[in-house]
Scaffold this active site. Structure first.
Site, PDB file in Angstrom:
ATOM      1  N   SER A 140       0.863  -1.174   0.000  1.00 46.60           N
ATOM      2  CA  SER A 140       0.000   0.000   0.000  1.00 46.60           C
ATOM      3  C   SER A 140       0.904   1.231   0.000  1.00 46.60           C
ATOM      4  O   SER A 140       1.648   1.444   0.957  1.00 46.60           O
ATOM      5  CB  SER A 140      -0.896  -0.033   1.241  1.00 46.60           C
ATOM      6  OG  SER A 140      -1.617   1.170   1.361  1.00 46.60           O
ATOM      7  N   LYS A 166      -1.063  -1.032  -4.428  1.00 48.75           N
ATOM      8  CA  LYS A 166      -2.237  -0.217  -4.097  1.00 48.75           C
ATOM      9  C   LYS A 166      -1.789   1.215  -3.890  1.00 48.75           C
ATOM     10  O   LYS A 166      -0.811   1.475  -3.185  1.00 48.75           O
ATOM     11  CB  LYS A 166      -2.887  -0.804  -2.841  1.00 48.75           C
ATOM     12  CG  LYS A 166      -3.899   0.081  -2.139  1.00 48.75           C
ATOM     13  CD  LYS A 166      -4.618  -0.704  -1.044  1.00 48.75           C
ATOM     14  CE  LYS A 166      -4.725   0.098   0.233  1.00 48.75           C
ATOM     15  NZ  LYS A 166      -5.406  -0.650   1.304  1.00 48.75           N
ATOM     16  N   LYS A 168      -2.771   5.097  -2.731  1.00 44.76           N
ATOM     17  CA  LYS A 168      -3.727   5.951  -2.024  1.00 44.76           C
ATOM     18  C   LYS A 168      -4.072   7.106  -2.948  1.00 44.76           C
ATOM     19  O   LYS A 168      -3.167   7.700  -3.576  1.00 44.76           O
ATOM     20  CB  LYS A 168      -3.098   6.476  -0.731  1.00 44.76           C
ATOM     21  CG  LYS A 168      -2.871   5.387   0.315  1.00 44.76           C
ATOM     22  CD  LYS A 168      -4.189   4.849   0.850  1.00 44.76           C
ATOM     23  CE  LYS A 168      -3.947   3.877   1.993  1.00 44.76           C
ATOM     24  NZ  LYS A 168      -5.223   3.381   2.548  1.00 44.76           N
ATOM     25  N   ASP A 194      -7.029   3.204  -3.336  1.00 41.10           N
ATOM     26  CA  ASP A 194      -7.776   3.292  -2.077  1.00 41.10           C
ATOM     27  C   ASP A 194      -8.002   4.764  -1.750  1.00 41.10           C
ATOM     28  O   ASP A 194      -7.043   5.524  -1.565  1.00 41.10           O
ATOM     29  CB  ASP A 194      -6.974   2.613  -0.950  1.00 41.10           C
ATOM     30  CG  ASP A 194      -7.745   2.557   0.368  1.00 41.10           C
ATOM     31  OD1 ASP A 194      -8.868   3.081   0.448  1.00 41.10           O
ATOM     32  OD2 ASP A 194      -7.193   1.962   1.334  1.00 41.10           O
ATOM     33  N   GLU A 219     -10.924   0.958  -3.699  1.00 42.03           N
ATOM     34  CA  GLU A 219     -11.261   0.682  -2.300  1.00 42.03           C
ATOM     35  C   GLU A 219     -11.912   1.914  -1.665  1.00 42.03           C
ATOM     36  O   GLU A 219     -11.386   3.027  -1.773  1.00 42.03           O
ATOM     37  CB  GLU A 219      -9.964   0.291  -1.565  1.00 42.03           C
ATOM     38  CG  GLU A 219     -10.157  -0.253  -0.159  1.00 42.03           C
ATOM     39  CD  GLU A 219      -8.822  -0.724   0.442  1.00 42.03           C
ATOM     40  OE1 GLU A 219      -7.884  -1.066  -0.312  1.00 42.03           O
ATOM     41  OE2 GLU A 219      -8.718  -0.710   1.689  1.00 42.03           O
ATOM     42  N   ASP A 244     -13.859  -1.276   2.586  1.00 44.34           N
ATOM     43  CA  ASP A 244     -13.006  -1.353   3.772  1.00 44.34           C
ATOM     44  C   ASP A 244     -13.813  -0.766   4.942  1.00 44.34           C
ATOM     45  O   ASP A 244     -14.531  -1.484   5.648  1.00 44.34           O
ATOM     46  CB  ASP A 244     -11.691  -0.595   3.498  1.00 44.34           C
ATOM     47  CG  ASP A 244     -10.748  -0.508   4.693  1.00 44.34           C
ATOM     48  OD1 ASP A 244     -11.131  -0.879   5.813  1.00 44.34           O
ATOM     49  OD2 ASP A 244      -9.594  -0.028   4.525  1.00 44.34           O
ATOM     50  N   LYS A 268     -10.215  -6.409   7.844  1.00 44.59           N
ATOM     51  CA  LYS A 268      -9.214  -6.085   8.864  1.00 44.59           C
ATOM     52  C   LYS A 268      -9.825  -6.553  10.173  1.00 44.59           C
ATOM     53  O   LYS A 268     -10.873  -6.025  10.571  1.00 44.59           O
ATOM     54  CB  LYS A 268      -8.970  -4.575   8.940  1.00 44.59           C
ATOM     55  CG  LYS A 268      -8.347  -3.982   7.681  1.00 44.59           C
ATOM     56  CD  LYS A 268      -8.190  -2.483   7.823  1.00 44.59           C
ATOM     57  CE  LYS A 268      -7.596  -1.881   6.554  1.00 44.59           C
ATOM     58  NZ  LYS A 268      -7.619  -0.408   6.594  1.00 44.59           N
ATOM     59  N   GLY A 296      -4.364  -3.990   6.163  1.00 43.01           N
ATOM     60  CA  GLY A 296      -3.388  -3.702   7.209  1.00 43.01           C
ATOM     61  C   GLY A 296      -3.628  -2.332   7.803  1.00 43.01           C
ATOM     62  O   GLY A 296      -4.356  -1.510   7.226  1.00 43.01           O
TER      63      GLY A 296
END
Ligand code: OSB
Ligand code: MG
Length: 384
Positions: A140, A166, A168, A194, A219, A244, A268, A296
């Site tokens: 990530s 991934k 952000k 995400d 995400e 998420d 998670k 995570g």
């Protein structure tokens, strides 16, 4: 076999500097404040667990300080001295009379799963029903200053063998960043984004512009409470939505699936209150043919042990955010540290009892900024 029971629970906060700043749409971190628990059995064995709440309430309403209060004043006092028939009854027990505070509950509940595994002499992964000796991982990547800077990080990650990259994103740092990464990694690379709830339905046209990049998933584009709006968005875009933040328990996972709010779930265990709800969400997703993967929260090696164990279950079909220790820390607090092969696989200590890693107690002691113990007479409580 010894009964599942805990005599004392110690709370500790340590500070661990991240090797690189981690920025998401709603905030950033440079040093992780890590909340650890040590659960001690009356006959001696002890296990460590981690509460994944962050320093600020930007990802979820919980923070390390609210979860410290919840564990110390409401949750740990109930667990101490009480025998449990098994770890699977703990989640329902902690739900009684305390709403929310799921990360706080999860830290205790997961610790009791590890205690059960320890007492039975089996690995946490096997205790949960997992059988894999390796789990797939992605990375990530936080928001970077420019598309080129992000593409460079993404290329490094690809070269290291990560099975998913991934990114952000947030409004203003999305389309051009994705384009740069797709160009750098090529059409076959598994790329995901995400948003951590940074968009609204008004952004649908902008999010539709991501479709041609054939992302593995988008995400959590919308706010946590917006399952219905996610369903509307999913109808308007091709990229599979992964939920998420909006899946906080078994019921919201059921709602997400029946509403069509997305096609993938990031589990998670901290976010949903522990392992029992995580396994229930895993099972109902499998029945609905919804793949899941393990997210995570920038955990230390302690929290990572739990995530890796969970990811050995069969419907964890996509690479998790389970980067090795080196991605986060100069030095982790467990031994051996978590590693990754050059093709993106994390070895699971499937045949070592309990967590399968040693806890570096001396180092934790050096890094501790506060600690308190529940289950001793008030006079002998340490605080500092
Ligand atoms: O949304 O998945 C997220 C970290 C902190 C808070 C939220 C998220 C994340 C990550 C990091 O993406 C995943 C990791 O631990 O590597
Ligand atoms: Mg996320």
């Amino acid at each position: 076999m010894s009964q599942l029971r805990v005599e004392t629970i110690s709370l500790r906060e340590i500070r661990l500097p991240l090797r690189e700043r981690f920025e998401i749409s709603s905030g950033w971190e440079e040093e992780r404040r890590v909340f650890l628990l040590e659960l001690v059995h009356p006959e001696g064995p002890s296990v460590w667990s981690e509460c994944v709440a962050g320093a600020m309430p930007n990802y979820s309403p919980e923070t390390i300080d609210t979860s410290w209060l919840a564990v110390r004043d409401w949750l740990a006092p109930r667990v101490v001295g009480r025998p449990f028939d098994g770890p699977s009854v703990v989640s329902a027990f902690l739900e009684m009379g305390v709403r929310g505070h799921r990360m706080a509950k999860a830290a205790l509940e997961m610790g009791l799963w590890a205690m059960a595994a320890e007492l039975e002499g089996v690995s946490l992964a096997r205790r949960l029903g997992g059988e894999r000796s390796h789990v797939e991982t992605g990375i990530s990547l936080g928001i970077q200053p420019s598309p080129d800077a992000l593409a460079e990080k993404a290329s490094e990650a690809q070269a290291q063998g990560y099975r998913k990259v991934k990114l952000k994103i947030r409004p203003g740092a999305d389309l051009e960043f994705v384009r740069a990464v797709r160009e750098a990694l090529g059409p076959a690379a598994a790329v995901a984004v995400d948003a951590n709830a940074a968009y609204t339905l008004d952004d649908t046209p902008a999010l539709r512009e991501l479709d041609p990049f054939e992302l593995m998933m988008l995400e959590q584009p919308l706010a946590s409470g917006d399952l219905r709006r996610h369903a509307e968005l999913q109808k308007a875009i091709e990229t599979p939505i992964c939920i998420d933040e909006s899946v906080t328990d078994v019921a919201t996972a059921e709602d997400m699936i029946s509403l069509g709010s997305g096609r993938i779930i990031n589990i998670k265990p901290g976010r949903v209150g522990g392992f029992t709800p995580s396994v229930a969400i895993h099972d109902l997703s499998a029945d609905a043919e919804i793949p899941v993967w393990c997210g995570g929260m920038l955990e230390s090696g302690v929290g990572r042990a739990y995530n890796v164990a969970l990811a050995t279950l069969p419907n964890f079909r996509l690479p998790g955010d389970l980067s090795p220790s080196r991605r986060y820390w100069e030095r982790d607090i467990v031994e051996p540290e978590w590693t990754m092969s050059d093709d993106g696989l994390v070895p699971v200590p499937i045949d070592r009892p309990g967590l399968g890693v040693r806890i570096d107690r001396d180092r934790i002691e050096d890094l501790t900024v506060r600690s308190e113990t529940v289950g001793l007479e008030p006079a002998s409580r340490a605080s500092g």
